[in-house]
Design an enzyme around this catalytic site. Structure first.
Site, PDB file in Angstrom:
ATOM      1  N   CYS A  79       0.823  -1.203   0.000  1.00 47.12           N
ATOM      2  CA  CYS A  79       0.000   0.000   0.000  1.00 47.12           C
ATOM      3  C   CYS A  79       0.864   1.264   0.000  1.00 47.12           C
ATOM      4  CB  CYS A  79      -0.992  -0.053   1.165  1.00 47.12           C
ATOM      5  SG  CYS A  79      -2.403   1.025   0.903  1.00 47.12           S
ATOM      6  N   HIS A 168      -3.383  -5.202   1.721  1.00 52.07           N
ATOM      7  CA  HIS A 168      -2.639  -5.475   2.964  1.00 52.07           C
ATOM      8  C   HIS A 168      -2.705  -6.955   3.317  1.00 52.07           C
ATOM      9  CE1 HIS A 168      -2.106  -1.287   4.550  1.00 52.07           C
ATOM     10  NE2 HIS A 168      -3.108  -1.060   3.723  1.00 52.07           N
ATOM     11  N   GLU A 170      -0.908  -8.482   5.310  1.00 53.21           N
ATOM     12  CA  GLU A 170      -0.585  -8.642   6.743  1.00 53.21           C
ATOM     13  C   GLU A 170      -1.828  -8.475   7.617  1.00 53.21           C
ATOM     14  OE1 GLU A 170      -0.116  -6.028   4.982  1.00 53.21           O
ATOM     15  OE2 GLU A 170      -0.429  -4.213   6.179  1.00 53.21           O
TER      16      GLU A 170
HETATM   17  N1  GLN Z   1      -3.404   6.387   1.001  1.00 55.56           N
HETATM   18  C1  GLN Z   1      -2.178   6.087   1.700  1.00 55.56           C
HETATM   19  C2  GLN Z   1      -1.020   6.884   1.112  1.00 55.56           C
HETATM   20  O1  GLN Z   1      -1.151   7.518   0.145  1.00 55.56           O
HETATM   21  C3  GLN Z   1      -1.862   4.610   1.666  1.00 55.56           C
HETATM   22  C4  GLN Z   1      -2.878   3.858   2.478  1.00 55.56           C
HETATM   23  C5  GLN Z   1      -2.346   2.616   3.122  1.00 55.56           C
HETATM   24  O2  GLN Z   1      -1.140   2.373   3.182  1.00 55.56           O
HETATM   25  N2  GLN Z   1      -3.249   1.837   3.660  1.00 55.56           N
HETATM   26  O3  GLN Z   1       0.058   6.813   1.638  1.00 55.56           O
END
Ligand code: GLN
Length: 195
Positions: A79, A168, A170
């Site tokens: 992410c 995610h 995890e």
């Molecule tokens: N929207 C977040 C960002 O731009 C990422 C979201 C996440 O890691 N769950 O960093």
């Protein structure tokens, strides 16, 4: 094998739990001196990529980690971690920029952008996927292997030593992606001679 988890912000503890479930040793990187410990792979967790980028720079972790990744250190970004590795970021600044992909930040909308689904991951079959204000990969160079696609959007990919997921793993009980990463790490370790 030793895995370092960047622990400046975000969902780093859950990666430790996933590695525990796979019996893999790990420690957290919080400050520059933590880089003195040897490690064979690095996890960049989810969280807020703009905050992590600032902390990486302020704590002088950015340059040494970028060099290690460019030298071939296996790295797994989830992410926000995907955003940190992307060469270009739509809706934000790039950070390490070591992976030839374009990440679209907050691609599913800011508030309603969290959802669970199931999707294929490489050749491993279907796994659960949790998305939280996630990016997706809006473009990639040749040589980037797309491992997962959800609703026509690339959400997991690998390029040489770099593995990324927009979701995610995890936060689920499924360890497929972490096991795949450990395999990637193990492939880069010197082979023990048989005797
Ligand atoms: N929207 C977040 C960002 O731009 C990422 C979201 C996440 O890691 N769950 O960093």
């Amino acid at each position: 094998m030793q895995i370092a988890i960047l622990a400046l912000q975000g969902a780093f503890q859950e990666h430790g739990a996933a590695l525990d479930a796979l019996d893999a040793s790990h420690f957290e990187i919080r400050q520059r001196k933590d880089l003195d410990r040897p490690f064979d792979g690095l996890i960049l967790p989810g969280g807020e990529s703009t905050v992590m980028r600032k902390l990486l720079l302020d704590l002088e972790l950015f340059h040494p980690l970028k060099v290690r990744i460019q030298e071939g250190l296996p790295v797994f970004g989830t992410c926000a971690g995907l955003i940190l590795l992307a060469r270009d970021v739509e809706g934000g600044a790039s950070c390490f920029g070591t992976m030839p992909i374009v990440a679209r930040r907050n691609a599913y909308g800011r508030q309603l952008g969290s959802f669970h689904t199931k999707g294929e991951f490489g050749t491993y079959g279907t796994i659960p996927m949790t998305f939280i204000r996630a990016p997706y990969i809006s473009d990639s160079d040749q040589g980037v292997e797309i491992l997962s696609t959800v609703n026509g959007k690339a959400v997991a990919a690998q390029f040489q030593n770099q593995l990324v997921t927009a979701f995610h793993p995890e936060l689920t009980k499924d360890c497929t992606v972490h096991a795949h990463f450990l395999q990637l790490v193990s492939n880069t370790l010197p082979q023990k001679a048989a005797c």
